[in-house]
Write a protein that holds these residues in place. Sequence first.
Motif, PDB file in Angstrom:
ATOM      1  N   ALA A 129     -58.845 -19.958   5.370  1.00 11.70           N
ATOM      2  CA  ALA A 129     -59.512 -21.243   5.218  1.00 11.70           C
ATOM      3  C   ALA A 129     -60.925 -21.005   4.714  1.00 11.70           C
ATOM      4  O   ALA A 129     -61.598 -20.079   5.156  1.00 11.70           O
ATOM      5  N   LEU A 130     -61.333 -21.813   3.764  1.00  9.48           N
ATOM      6  CA  LEU A 130     -62.710 -21.720   3.297  1.00  9.48           C
ATOM      7  C   LEU A 130     -63.612 -22.150   4.439  1.00  9.48           C
ATOM      8  O   LEU A 130     -63.189 -22.879   5.332  1.00  9.48           O
ATOM      9  N   SER A 131     -64.846 -21.730   4.401  1.00 11.61           N
ATOM     10  CA  SER A 131     -65.755 -22.101   5.474  1.00 11.61           C
ATOM     11  C   SER A 131     -65.837 -23.617   5.547  1.00 11.61           C
ATOM     12  O   SER A 131     -65.713 -24.309   4.550  1.00 11.61           O
ATOM     13  N   ALA A 132     -66.030 -24.116   6.745  1.00 11.90           N
ATOM     14  CA  ALA A 132     -66.037 -25.560   6.973  1.00 11.90           C
ATOM     15  C   ALA A 132     -66.972 -26.247   5.992  1.00 11.90           C
ATOM     16  O   ALA A 132     -68.135 -25.890   5.890  1.00 11.90           O
ATOM     17  N   GLU A 133     -66.442 -27.183   5.272  1.00 14.65           N
ATOM     18  CA  GLU A 133     -67.284 -27.849   4.280  1.00 14.65           C
ATOM     19  C   GLU A 133     -68.200 -28.834   4.983  1.00 14.65           C
ATOM     20  O   GLU A 133     -67.840 -29.415   5.991  1.00 14.65           O
ATOM     21  N   SER A 134     -69.372 -28.973   4.441  1.00 14.41           N
ATOM     22  CA  SER A 134     -70.262 -29.978   5.010  1.00 14.41           C
ATOM     23  C   SER A 134     -69.821 -31.335   4.505  1.00 14.41           C
ATOM     24  O   SER A 134     -69.243 -31.451   3.451  1.00 14.41           O
ATOM     25  N   ALA A 153     -66.843 -30.562  11.591  1.00 14.69           N
ATOM     26  CA  ALA A 153     -67.129 -29.128  11.555  1.00 14.69           C
ATOM     27  C   ALA A 153     -68.629 -28.841  11.600  1.00 14.69           C
ATOM     28  O   ALA A 153     -69.058 -27.837  12.152  1.00 14.69           O
ATOM     29  N   ALA A 154     -69.424 -29.728  11.032  1.00 17.76           N
ATOM     30  CA  ALA A 154     -70.860 -29.454  10.955  1.00 17.76           C
ATOM     31  C   ALA A 154     -71.640 -30.246  12.005  1.00 17.76           C
ATOM     32  O   ALA A 154     -72.845 -30.400  11.914  1.00 17.76           O
ATOM     33  N   GLU A 155     -70.930 -30.767  13.009  1.00 12.96           N
ATOM     34  CA  GLU A 155     -71.587 -31.630  13.992  1.00 12.96           C
ATOM     35  C   GLU A 155     -71.564 -30.998  15.378  1.00 12.96           C
ATOM     36  O   GLU A 155     -70.680 -30.216  15.697  1.00 12.96           O
ATOM     37  N   THR A 156     -72.512 -31.406  16.226  1.00 10.94           N
ATOM     38  CA  THR A 156     -72.534 -30.931  17.603  1.00 10.94           C
ATOM     39  C   THR A 156     -73.262 -31.930  18.489  1.00 10.94           C
ATOM     40  O   THR A 156     -74.003 -32.786  18.002  1.00 10.94           O
ATOM     41  N   VAL A 157     -73.029 -31.827  19.792  1.00 11.75           N
ATOM     42  CA  VAL A 157     -73.818 -32.618  20.743  1.00 11.75           C
ATOM     43  C   VAL A 157     -74.976 -31.783  21.278  1.00 11.75           C
ATOM     44  O   VAL A 157     -75.894 -32.311  21.900  1.00 11.75           O
ATOM     45  N   THR A 175     -62.105 -37.156   2.545  1.00  6.98           N
ATOM     46  CA  THR A 175     -61.145 -37.109   3.626  1.00  6.98           C
ATOM     47  C   THR A 175     -59.808 -36.653   3.079  1.00  6.98           C
ATOM     48  O   THR A 175     -59.456 -36.982   1.959  1.00  6.98           O
ATOM     49  N   PHE A 176     -59.122 -35.836   3.838  1.00  5.86           N
ATOM     50  CA  PHE A 176     -57.769 -35.486   3.448  1.00  5.86           C
ATOM     51  C   PHE A 176     -56.946 -35.184   4.686  1.00  5.86           C
ATOM     52  O   PHE A 176     -57.474 -35.108   5.792  1.00  5.86           O
ATOM     53  N   PHE A 177     -55.653 -35.059   4.472  1.00  8.06           N
ATOM     54  CA  PHE A 177     -54.768 -34.813   5.601  1.00  8.06           C
ATOM     55  C   PHE A 177     -55.136 -33.485   6.266  1.00  8.06           C
ATOM     56  O   PHE A 177     -55.444 -32.509   5.595  1.00  8.06           O
ATOM     57  N   PHE A 178     -55.107 -33.488   7.591  1.00  5.12           N
ATOM     58  CA  PHE A 178     -55.402 -32.292   8.380  1.00  5.12           C
ATOM     59  C   PHE A 178     -56.723 -31.650   7.960  1.00  5.12           C
ATOM     60  O   PHE A 178     -56.854 -30.435   7.890  1.00  5.12           O
ATOM     61  N   ARG A 179     -57.703 -32.511   7.691  1.00  6.77           N
ATOM     62  CA  ARG A 179     -58.991 -32.009   7.229  1.00  6.77           C
ATOM     63  C   ARG A 179     -59.547 -30.968   8.193  1.00  6.77           C
ATOM     64  O   ARG A 179     -59.622 -31.202   9.403  1.00  6.77           O
ATOM     65  N   ASP A 180     -59.948 -29.838   7.669  1.00  9.65           N
ATOM     66  CA  ASP A 180     -60.522 -28.705   8.410  1.00  9.65           C
ATOM     67  C   ASP A 180     -59.508 -27.949   9.261  1.00  9.65           C
ATOM     68  O   ASP A 180     -59.838 -26.934   9.860  1.00  9.65           O
ATOM     69  N   LYS A 181     -58.294 -28.476   9.363  1.00 14.30           N
ATOM     70  CA  LYS A 181     -57.208 -27.788  10.087  1.00 14.30           C
ATOM     71  C   LYS A 181     -57.486 -27.546  11.570  1.00 14.30           C
ATOM     72  O   LYS A 181     -56.675 -27.889  12.431  1.00 14.30           O
ATOM     73  N   VAL A 182     -58.632 -26.902  11.862  1.00 12.08           N
ATOM     74  CA  VAL A 182     -58.930 -26.469  13.234  1.00 12.08           C
ATOM     75  C   VAL A 182     -58.787 -27.586  14.278  1.00 12.08           C
ATOM     76  O   VAL A 182     -58.158 -27.375  15.313  1.00 12.08           O
ATOM     77  N   PRO A 183     -59.343 -28.779  14.025  1.00 13.85           N
ATOM     78  CA  PRO A 183     -59.214 -29.841  15.043  1.00 13.85           C
ATOM     79  C   PRO A 183     -57.759 -30.174  15.352  1.00 13.85           C
ATOM     80  O   PRO A 183     -57.436 -30.535  16.485  1.00 13.85           O
ATOM     81  N   PHE A 184     -56.897 -30.044  14.352  1.00 17.77           N
ATOM     82  CA  PHE A 184     -55.494 -30.376  14.563  1.00 17.77           C
ATOM     83  C   PHE A 184     -54.768 -29.244  15.278  1.00 17.77           C
ATOM     84  O   PHE A 184     -53.801 -29.477  15.997  1.00 17.77           O
ATOM     85  N   ASP A 185     -55.268 -28.010  15.096  1.00 17.39           N
ATOM     86  CA  ASP A 185     -54.777 -26.899  15.915  1.00 17.39           C
ATOM     87  C   ASP A 185     -55.159 -27.145  17.373  1.00 17.39           C
ATOM     88  O   ASP A 185     -54.341 -26.976  18.272  1.00 17.39           O
ATOM     89  N   HIS A 186     -56.423 -27.540  17.599  1.00 16.52           N
ATOM     90  CA  HIS A 186     -56.857 -27.873  18.962  1.00 16.52           C
ATOM     91  C   HIS A 186     -55.949 -28.949  19.555  1.00 16.52           C
ATOM     92  O   HIS A 186     -55.552 -28.883  20.708  1.00 16.52           O
ATOM     93  N   VAL A 240     -69.062 -38.883  10.862  1.00 12.95           N
ATOM     94  CA  VAL A 240     -69.617 -40.223  10.709  1.00 12.95           C
ATOM     95  C   VAL A 240     -71.015 -40.291  11.314  1.00 12.95           C
ATOM     96  O   VAL A 240     -71.900 -40.933  10.767  1.00 12.95           O
ATOM     97  N   LEU A 241     -71.240 -39.575  12.423  1.00  9.07           N
ATOM     98  CA  LEU A 241     -72.542 -39.670  13.081  1.00  9.07           C
ATOM     99  C   LEU A 241     -73.652 -39.031  12.258  1.00  9.07           C
ATOM    100  O   LEU A 241     -74.826 -39.328  12.452  1.00  9.07           O
ATOM    101  N   ILE A 242     -73.267 -38.172  11.320  1.00  8.47           N
ATOM    102  CA  ILE A 242     -74.254 -37.572  10.425  1.00  8.47           C
ATOM    103  C   ILE A 242     -75.043 -38.618   9.651  1.00  8.47           C
ATOM    104  O   ILE A 242     -76.119 -38.346   9.153  1.00  8.47           O
ATOM    105  N   TYR A 243     -74.484 -39.823   9.550  1.00  5.80           N
ATOM    106  CA  TYR A 243     -75.189 -40.863   8.805  1.00  5.80           C
ATOM    107  C   TYR A 243     -76.246 -41.582   9.649  1.00  5.80           C
ATOM    108  O   TYR A 243     -76.954 -42.434   9.159  1.00  5.80           O
ATOM    109  N   PHE A 244     -76.301 -41.263  10.951  1.00  5.63           N
ATOM    110  CA  PHE A 244     -77.216 -41.968  11.840  1.00  5.63           C
ATOM    111  C   PHE A 244     -78.409 -41.099  12.222  1.00  5.63           C
ATOM    112  O   PHE A 244     -78.324 -39.867  12.196  1.00  5.63           O
TER     113      PHE A 244
END
Lengths: 129, 289
Positions: free
Chosen positions: A123-128, B244-248, B72-83, B214-218
């Motif tokens: 997988a490519l690195s997580a896209e921003s 993927a690029a977000e955190t609390v 947006t796409f199906f199973f975007r980033d994969k990892v969350p759907f593995d989780h 979505v929260l990145i816009y706030f």
Amino acid sequence: MKSCLVVDDSSVVRKIARRILEELGFSVVEAEDGERALELCTKSLPDAILLDWNMPVMDGYDFLGRLRRLPGGEGPKVVFCTTENDIDHISRALNAGANEYIMKPFDKEIVAAKFQEVGLIQALSAESA
Amino acid sequence: MNQPDYEFLRKLLRDKSGLDLSADKQYLIESRLLPLARKAGLASISDLVQKLRDGSSTLVSQVVEAMTTNETFFFRDKVPFDHFREMIMPELLKARANRRSIRIWCAACSTGQEPYSLAMSLKEMSAALAGWRVEIIATDLSQEVLEKSKAGLYSQFEVQRGLPIQLLVKYFKQAGELWQINSDVRGMVQHRQLNLLHDFSQLGTFDVVFCRNVLIYFDQDTKINIFGRIAKLMEPDGFLVLGAAETVVGLTDVFKPLADRRGLYRPSGIVSTAKAPLPGASRVAAAGN
């Protein structure tokens, strides 16, 4: 370096595919029909095969059947890449042992997504966003 | 970027795609088009505009694509759907064994790829879910994307990014040039229009919340407020999934990250002081995922 055999009767498509695959880190070999591809595979099996369906001499479907019967022929990941984009063709391809299926037209993102799907690339690195 | 270049791009995008950029979206154009310009061997947006003025049709379509692409796409980033498959659902199947119901909220569902990816994942584990009631509530700010999500119609390009071919064959039908997700999968998702800046306590209680990209816009205060209000409608043993690029981390302690599960959080038990949406929170945010 992983190897990919590109099988397509269009030199333009082969050229585009070669560029994309080289960017993804593959060494690329080309064949213009199924017969030539099979000849290459009997000498050395690639890690991946990007396979057109409609070609003169031997089509992609026919080639896939023969490939899978070669010693070690179940090894290469085969990704169809064709304008045949109906469910019937896709199902036939999967039943014959294809691992993934790209409906033309394609771009680098689609190739990368499909190659990831079958584990050929990470997988490519997580896209921003 | 100078004003004539900006106006040229605005008009081009309006003419070619219907995308209507307001007068202050220079940053958006720069962030999306500069990489494209560089890739084409051009030094700047001005050079790109010059090429476009000269009538490079391939560049025109690339520019339109880059500006309108809904990320947006199906199973975007994969990892969350593995989780979801490997951790969230197995845990909830145990924890909800008596109740036999699970509620999932996709908080910025956009054109539907995320809720339908979850619905397909649930279909794939249907044996374990026999007799269970699983609700997926998909919300978005934009009525337009909700309509697209409801219809479940996707272009050939859209179904080839992230969706394994086996799932396409299993859960989609061809509809002319497009692909439509089957009605039984569509029926698993309920759509509602919702602005995260407004009160959403009426949605009920959730076991799983996907709130990605979505929260990145706030701004920061708004993020903290929304996290607090999301935490209030989650089960104490529920799961929050972020982009993927977000955190609390560094923002709020109402959720805690899970070790070795990137993007996955659980309520910490600490209660947020956020009771209501922030006053004056009426800004319109772009749909994220």
